[in-house]
Design an enzyme around this catalytic site. Structure first.
Site, PDB file in Angstrom:
ATOM      1  N   GLY A 267      40.109  29.511  25.755  1.00  0.00           N
ATOM      2  CA  GLY A 267      40.279  28.339  26.328  1.00  0.00           C
ATOM      3  C   GLY A 267      39.663  27.920  27.437  1.00  0.00           C
ATOM      4  O   GLY A 267      38.812  26.652  27.378  1.00  0.00           O
ATOM      5  N   THR A 294      40.488  38.463  30.165  1.00  0.00           N
ATOM      6  CA  THR A 294      40.925  38.325  29.321  1.00  0.00           C
ATOM      7  C   THR A 294      42.357  39.605  29.012  1.00  0.00           C
ATOM      8  O   THR A 294      41.292  40.934  28.950  1.00  0.00           O
ATOM      9  CB  THR A 294      41.281  37.545  27.944  1.00  0.00           C
ATOM     10  OG1 THR A 294      42.829  37.829  27.185  1.00  0.00           O
ATOM     11  CG2 THR A 294      40.181  37.945  27.274  1.00  0.00           C
ATOM     12  N   ASP A 296      43.611  40.718  26.620  1.00  0.00           N
ATOM     13  CA  ASP A 296      43.844  40.869  25.360  1.00  0.00           C
ATOM     14  C   ASP A 296      42.306  41.097  24.745  1.00  0.00           C
ATOM     15  O   ASP A 296      42.423  42.096  23.646  1.00  0.00           O
ATOM     16  CB  ASP A 296      44.147  39.356  24.664  1.00  0.00           C
ATOM     17  CG  ASP A 296      45.341  39.168  25.125  1.00  0.00           C
ATOM     18  OD1 ASP A 296      46.608  39.436  25.633  1.00  0.00           O
ATOM     19  OD2 ASP A 296      45.353  38.205  24.799  1.00  0.00           O
ATOM     20  N   GLY A 340      48.865  40.275  23.459  1.00  0.00           N
ATOM     21  CA  GLY A 340      47.719  40.525  22.453  1.00  0.00           C
ATOM     22  C   GLY A 340      48.054  39.415  21.718  1.00  0.00           C
ATOM     23  O   GLY A 340      48.652  39.599  20.363  1.00  0.00           O
ATOM     24  N   GLU A 395      52.080  41.302  20.921  1.00  0.00           N
ATOM     25  CA  GLU A 395      53.381  40.513  20.818  1.00  0.00           C
ATOM     26  C   GLU A 395      52.812  39.143  20.222  1.00  0.00           C
ATOM     27  O   GLU A 395      54.022  38.899  18.757  1.00  0.00           O
ATOM     28  CB  GLU A 395      53.219  40.133  22.373  1.00  0.00           C
ATOM     29  CG  GLU A 395      51.704  39.136  22.509  1.00  0.00           C
ATOM     30  CD  GLU A 395      51.726  38.011  23.810  1.00  0.00           C
ATOM     31  OE1 GLU A 395      50.750  37.937  24.582  1.00  0.00           O
ATOM     32  OE2 GLU A 395      52.872  37.594  23.758  1.00  0.00           O
ATOM     33  N   ILE A 449      52.286  44.419  34.075  1.00  0.00           N
ATOM     34  CA  ILE A 449      50.473  44.847  33.388  1.00  0.00           C
ATOM     35  C   ILE A 449      49.674  43.769  33.681  1.00  0.00           C
ATOM     36  O   ILE A 449      48.253  43.914  34.587  1.00  0.00           O
ATOM     37  CB  ILE A 449      51.035  45.036  31.529  1.00  0.00           C
ATOM     38  CG1 ILE A 449      51.380  46.782  31.710  1.00  0.00           C
ATOM     39  CG2 ILE A 449      49.359  45.101  31.687  1.00  0.00           C
ATOM     40  CD1 ILE A 449      51.305  46.439  30.298  1.00  0.00           C
ATOM     41  N   ARG A 450      49.648  42.665  34.051  1.00  0.00           N
ATOM     42  CA  ARG A 450      49.184  41.401  33.762  1.00  0.00           C
ATOM     43  C   ARG A 450      48.577  41.590  35.954  1.00  0.00           C
ATOM     44  O   ARG A 450      47.300  41.437  35.961  1.00  0.00           O
ATOM     45  CB  ARG A 450      49.502  40.313  33.664  1.00  0.00           C
ATOM     46  CG  ARG A 450      48.886  39.693  32.925  1.00  0.00           C
ATOM     47  CD  ARG A 450      49.136  38.775  32.395  1.00  0.00           C
ATOM     48  NE  ARG A 450      49.869  37.840  32.768  1.00  0.00           N
ATOM     49  CZ  ARG A 450      49.759  36.062  32.580  1.00  0.00           C
ATOM     50  NH1 ARG A 450      49.360  36.046  30.923  1.00  0.00           N
ATOM     51  NH2 ARG A 450      50.705  35.418  32.622  1.00  0.00           N
TER      52      ARG A 450
HETATM   53  N1  LIG Z   1      39.098  23.539  23.585  1.00  0.00           N
HETATM   54  C1  LIG Z   1      39.359  22.929  25.119  1.00  0.00           C
HETATM   55  N2  LIG Z   1      38.860  22.458  25.639  1.00  0.00           N
HETATM   56  C2  LIG Z   1      39.027  22.187  26.708  1.00  0.00           C
HETATM   57  N3  LIG Z   1      39.322  22.804  27.647  1.00  0.00           N
HETATM   58  C3  LIG Z   1      40.610  23.652  26.758  1.00  0.00           C
HETATM   59  C4  LIG Z   1      40.187  23.740  25.721  1.00  0.00           C
HETATM   60  N4  LIG Z   1      41.911  24.580  25.425  1.00  0.00           N
HETATM   61  C5  LIG Z   1      41.724  25.532  26.412  1.00  0.00           C
HETATM   62  N5  LIG Z   1      41.737  24.549  27.242  1.00  0.00           N
HETATM   63  C6  LIG Z   1      42.010  24.797  28.670  1.00  0.00           C
HETATM   64  O1  LIG Z   1      41.054  26.195  29.323  1.00  0.00           O
HETATM   65  C7  LIG Z   1      42.473  26.343  30.570  1.00  0.00           C
HETATM   66  C8  LIG Z   1      43.085  27.946  29.628  1.00  0.00           C
HETATM   67  O2  LIG Z   1      43.034  27.739  28.203  1.00  0.00           O
HETATM   68  P1  LIG Z   1      44.302  29.175  28.032  1.00  0.00           P
HETATM   69  O3  LIG Z   1      44.315  28.723  27.103  1.00  0.00           O
HETATM   70  O4  LIG Z   1      44.957  28.622  28.353  1.00  0.00           O
HETATM   71  O5  LIG Z   1      43.636  30.294  29.157  1.00  0.00           O
HETATM   72  P2  LIG Z   1      41.968  31.368  28.532  1.00  0.00           P
HETATM   73  O6  LIG Z   1      40.876  30.478  29.488  1.00  0.00           O
HETATM   74  O7  LIG Z   1      42.838  32.350  29.118  1.00  0.00           O
HETATM   75  O8  LIG Z   1      41.980  31.039  27.145  1.00  0.00           O
HETATM   76  C9  LIG Z   1      43.613  25.202  30.069  1.00  0.00           C
HETATM   77  O9  LIG Z   1      43.044  24.558  31.611  1.00  0.00           O
HETATM   78  C10 LIG Z   1      42.735  24.417  28.982  1.00  0.00           C
HETATM   79  O10 LIG Z   1      43.410  23.155  29.399  1.00  0.00           O
HETATM   80  O1  LIG Z   2      53.419  33.804  30.212  1.00  0.00           O
HETATM   81  P1  LIG Z   2      51.655  32.901  30.280  1.00  0.00           P
HETATM   82  O2  LIG Z   2      51.005  32.881  31.162  1.00  0.00           O
HETATM   83  O3  LIG Z   2      51.850  32.240  28.889  1.00  0.00           O
HETATM   84  O4  LIG Z   2      51.099  34.424  29.224  1.00  0.00           O
HETATM   85  C1  LIG Z   2      51.445  35.075  27.896  1.00  0.00           C
HETATM   86  C2  LIG Z   2      49.592  35.349  27.440  1.00  0.00           C
HETATM   87  O5  LIG Z   2      48.491  36.187  28.405  1.00  0.00           O
HETATM   88  C3  LIG Z   2      47.912  36.693  27.591  1.00  0.00           C
HETATM   89  O6  LIG Z   2      47.959  38.249  27.679  1.00  0.00           O
HETATM   90  C4  LIG Z   2      46.613  36.419  27.823  1.00  0.00           C
HETATM   91  O7  LIG Z   2      45.997  35.330  27.627  1.00  0.00           O
HETATM   92  P2  LIG Z   2      45.231  34.669  28.651  1.00  0.00           P
HETATM   93  O8  LIG Z   2      43.878  35.374  27.766  1.00  0.00           O
HETATM   94  O9  LIG Z   2      45.244  33.021  27.595  1.00  0.00           O
HETATM   95  O10 LIG Z   2      45.000  34.068  29.048  1.00  0.00           O
HETATM   96  C5  LIG Z   2      48.984  36.391  25.863  1.00  0.00           C
HETATM   97  O11 LIG Z   2      48.322  38.062  25.641  1.00  0.00           O
HETATM   98  C6  LIG Z   2      49.997  36.186  26.097  1.00  0.00           C
HETATM   99  O12 LIG Z   2      50.561  35.224  25.095  1.00  0.00           O
HETATM  100 MG   LIG Z   3      43.274  31.469  25.845  1.00  0.00          MG
END
Ligand SMILES: Nc1ncnc2c1ncn2[C@@H]1O[C@H](COP(=O)(O)OP(=O)(O)O)[C@@H](O)[C@H]1O
Ligand SMILES: O=P(O)(O)OC[C@H]1O[C@](O)(COP(=O)(O)O)[C@@H](O)[C@@H]1O
Ligand SMILES: [Mg+2]
Length: 524
Positions: A267, A294, A296, A340, A395, A449-450
């Site tokens: 994201g 991540t 994951d 995960g 998960e 763990i995190r």
């Molecule tokens: N498709 C996207 N485009 C732009 N920003 C995004 C997108 N998906 C997520 N984000 C932003 O990236 C940040 C982290 O996303 P998140 O999915 O929670 O974690 P991760 O980057 O670990 O997957 C958040 O602030 C979210 O708003």
């Molecule tokens: O409780 P939170 O902060 O949403 O995190 C849970 C999520 O974090 C993770 O460990 C890692 O997610 P991100 O890579 O998006 O940080 C996922 O497996 C899990 O669903």
């Molecule tokens: Mg994500």
């Protein structure tokens, strides 16, 4: 290449057709008499997912390579600002290499700087699969020909595209926590200072720190970050959700930030790429560099992401506790749920590492809980034969068995049902119905763990990634991310690393090894 094993299978494609299994990464092949166009496989998909390669074209390999080189070309500030003149790097290694090195034809010390040449490459795929039926085979064509795929080597360049005294660098950590975030922040700061950068700031609480007026930039320097790697979490804080891309780029411009280091998962990288694109559109000269974070381990192309090793190590401890509880109880059952969301890497690796798991369940492999071949009847078998059972579940596993809520978190990620709790309840019911005593202990160690600090191996990975991120920025790249590829360090365009989450391949040797270790049958 003439020395590669390619020629042995180059004539095969036209004698095979292909069929897709329901799992996107597994490609099985069946012979047909017809020469046909084959869709590009998931790992090799370009932006145009409908794009196909005609494997009957004798030149298809060269066309594939050209397409690959195009997709993996690193976006550079000179794509927009054609006139920027590079300058000699201010990152200098020579004085730290006092040993005189004897290179043929080079006078030692004078000509050795330890820089990476822009044309250096790292080989993305190192296994030659002689058959598409080889375990874990990742084939481009139905004959599984060898095609070289080179990605760009990471590291310091001789020429740089930013004057250190004009740089204002910002660091932001987004998404969930991950061991090693502080290690990366620390190395970013140290390396920026090594180039001569004086203005380095941290953006608090992820992308939110760009919109929330109460959150002010944190000034960073070597002194501030010196010991932060000794604890877990992120010095800067993390968050999900937050402002849109336009608002973030407005803030970058207002604050004069021209290097942005973004630590996060899929994201966050989607956001980083959108920021890069918006800056290009506005002709604002910024280098946006991602560092994949991540636990994951679900980022494509990379050997592994930082924090994953630490997570596996910690997860083992939880499995060990579940094992001890289960073995110390009469008919004991230990259930451990690990993180995960869509990928079962932590569960698979922790199960394999611990050697104490009887059943490992991951999102990529469907299973039944009830019925003759279900998880419950195998637990019963284990209780009857071994006296106890240990289950490790990711998960995201078995979500089809749970009621869907359609809820999402602030970033738009689906909120998952509690598969561990479900298995616990169903196991309780099942043994009650058949009148057997069992003692069930359910452990959910996910946040423990995190929050750990990175172990030594992750500490090293974080150090290299942090340093390479800065080298990439000074080299003028933007919209790229850093990672390890076959143990070497490489840069990738963000678009290629996040086209979809990386999944455990049920046809891989690693999953087969896990199954050999647990001894579990198929559950369907
Ligand atoms: N498709 C996207 N485009 C732009 N920003 C995004 C997108 N998906 C997520 N984000 C932003 O990236 C940040 C982290 O996303 P998140 O999915 O929670 O974690 P991760 O980057 O670990 O997957 C958040 O602030 C979210 O708003
Ligand atoms: O409780 P939170 O902060 O949403 O995190 C849970 C999520 O974090 C993770 O460990 C890692 O997610 P991100 O890579 O998006 O940080 C996922 O497996 C899990 O669903
Ligand atoms: Mg994500």
């Amino acid at each position: 290449s003439s020395s590669s094993p390619s020629t042995s299978s180059s004539s095969v494609p036209c004698s095979y057709g292909y069929c897709h299994s329901s799992y996107p990464y597994v490609h099985s092949f069946k012979p047909t008499r017809f020469c046909r166009k084959v869709r590009v496989f998931a790992q090799f998909k370009s932006h145009d997912s409908s794009k196909s390669i005609n494997f009957c074209d004798p030149d298809w390999k060269n066309k594939f390579k050209d397409d690959f080189d195009q997709r993996f070309r690193l976006p550079h500030v000179t794509d927009i600002f054609h006139d920027i003149a590079p300058m000699p790097s201010t990152f200098y290694l020579q004085t730290r290499t006092p040993m005189v090195r004897e290179f043929s034809g080079l006078s030692p010390c004078k000509e050795w700087h330890g820089y990476i040449n822009d044309n250096d490459r790292v080989l993305l795929k190192t296994i030659y699969y002689s058959s598409p039926t080889s375990a874990g085979a990742e084939c481009i064509d139905p004959g599984c020909s060898w095609v070289e795929q080179w990605v760009h080597r990471a590291g310091p360049r001789e020429k740089i595209y930013f004057k250190p005294e004009e740089v204002k660098a910002a660091i932001v950590t987004c998404g969930g926590l991950c061991p090693g975030l502080n290690d990366v922040i620390r190395q970013l700061v140290i390396t920026l200072e090594a180039y001569g950068v004086k203005k380095i700031v941290g953006i608090p609480f992820g992308y939110r720190g760009f919109s929330d007026k109460e959150l002010t930039e944190v000034l960073l320097s070597r002194n501030v970050v010196q010991n932060i790697h000794l604890s877990g979490g992120s010095l800067l804080g993390v968050s999900r959700g937050g402002p849109g891309v336009n608002e973030i780029v407005d803030r970058l411009q207002e604050r004069g930030i021209n290097m942005l280091f973004v630590l996060g998962g899929n994201g966050t990288h989607a956001g980083a790429n959108a920021i890069h694109n918006e800056c290009c559109k506005r002709r604002y000269k910024v280098s946006v560099i991602g560092v994949p974070k991540t636990i994951d381990n679900d980022i494509l192309l990379l050997d592994k992401t930082f924090g994953f090793d630490t997570a596996v190590e910690e997860a083992q401890r939880a499995i060990n506790s579940a094992y001890i509880e289960a073995h110390s109880a009469y008919h004991g059952i230990g259930i451990v749920k690990l993180m995960g969301r869509s990928s079962g890497f932590i569960a698979m690796h922790a199960s394999l590492a611990s050697g104490q798991v009887d059943i490992c369940l991951i999102p990529e492999v469907p299973f039944n809980v009830h019925g003759q071949n279900g998880v419950l009847s195998h637990i019963k078998h284990l209780i009857e034969t071994e006296g106890s059972a240990v289950i490790c579940v990711a998960e995201g596993a078995g979500q089809d068995l749970l009621q869907k809520t359609n809820a999402t978190d602030a970033s738009g990620n689906a909120v998952l049902g509690d598969i561990g709790g479900y298995i616990q309840q169903e196991t309780k019911k099942y043994f009650k119905e058949i009148g057997d005593h069992v003692d069930i202990k359910y452990i959910d160690p996910t946040y423990m763990i995190r929050a750990c600090r990175a172990n030594a191996s992750d500490g090293i990975l974080c150090a290299v990634l942090g340093q390479n991120a800065v080298h990439g920025a000074f080299a003028g790249y933007s919209g790229i991310t850093v990672g390890t590829c076959n143990t070497h360090y490489a840069y990738f365009p963000i678009t290629q690393a996040i086209s979809h989450p990386r999944l455990v391949d049920p046809n891989s040797r690693m999953w087969h090894r896990c199954l050999t270790s647990t001894g579990q049958p198929d559950f369907f």
